[in-house]
Design a protein around this motif. Sequence first.
Motif, short mmCIF file in Angstrom:
data_model
loop_
_atom_site.label_atom_id
_atom_site.label_comp_id
_atom_site.label_asym_id
_atom_site.label_seq_id
_atom_site.Cartn_x
_atom_site.Cartn_y
_atom_site.Cartn_z
N THR A 191 0.60 -1.14 0.20
CA THR A 191 0.04 0.09 0.36
C THR A 191 0.88 1.37 0.17
N PRO A 196 -5.93 1.78 2.49
CA PRO A 196 -6.50 2.57 1.38
C PRO A 196 -8.36 2.39 2.16
N ALA A 202 -7.69 0.78 -5.94
CA ALA A 202 -6.67 -0.34 -5.20
C ALA A 202 -5.44 -0.06 -5.41
N PRO A 203 -4.96 0.31 -4.75
CA PRO A 203 -3.13 1.26 -4.71
C PRO A 203 -2.49 0.05 -5.06
N VAL A 216 -11.94 -1.12 -4.51
CA VAL A 216 -11.49 -1.44 -3.75
C VAL A 216 -12.68 -2.07 -2.59
N TYR A 227 -10.20 -5.76 -4.91
CA TYR A 227 -10.84 -4.92 -5.65
C TYR A 227 -11.59 -5.28 -6.47
#
Length: 282
Positions: A191, A196, A202-203, A216, A227
Amino acid sequence: MNPHSDSLTTSGGRNALRMERRLAHPPAKVWSAITDPAHIGQWFPSEVTVDLRPGGAMTFHMPGVSGIAMSGTVTDADEPRLFAFTWGEDHLRWEITPDGDGSLLTLVHTFGDRFGGASFASGWHLCLTALSQLLDGASTAVPRDTGELHEAYIEQFDLGQGVVEDTPDGPRIRFERQLVRPAETVWAALTSGEEPAEGAQAPAGCTAREAPAGPVTEVRAPAALAYRWHPEGTVRWELGQGTGHGARLTLTQTGPRGFDADAALDAWHDRIEHLAARLLEN
């Protein structure tokens, strides 16, 4: 001691780790080192009590841990050739054969958790190093593995591969991979230290070239993140209890029928191996 002679085989849901080491000492001396509790405690991963006969009881006490002990049973005690016993659900078999003026010691560790194989191998590698040093009359202090040995066994035993599973809803990618750092460290790497939130993108660290970022749908730091990369497909990262000192990663990807599962498998393998290499730096 050459780890390249070590092997891991799987049959019927059980796994056998085989490790051979040549020791410059006669079988009788090696036998004493692997069966006498006063010696075992200097190289084995736990303190041991043993009734040295087939059917005899064993207990295993982890150093520094009070009130918790595992039990086992001696299955073979043929001095100075064979010592074998159960340890929980695992089985350890130590065979000593004469080899010139020394001995060949063969360990076969049978267990259920295939993806723990690299943890077991790296741990036994260090234990066998300490055993050799004990026999030589040297200090049994062996530096702990910082992850490099574990990752070498991952590669040697081919434990980093994923699979494509057939489901009624279409193909599903699945990876299970033992990591060398705790879940909190892995989560931070995935992350980039951000937190998040559901509904957010989503990272980038959780995506792959065949699974672009999407909203997510689940987040439970540091245990799970999912996600949606496609209206009909999701990616889920899960970090659970593993072997050794690291988290066990389980990653799955689903998608619409006909999505390129083989390309996704390759992409996730590259992504996870990049993560594993990065963790060695922490």
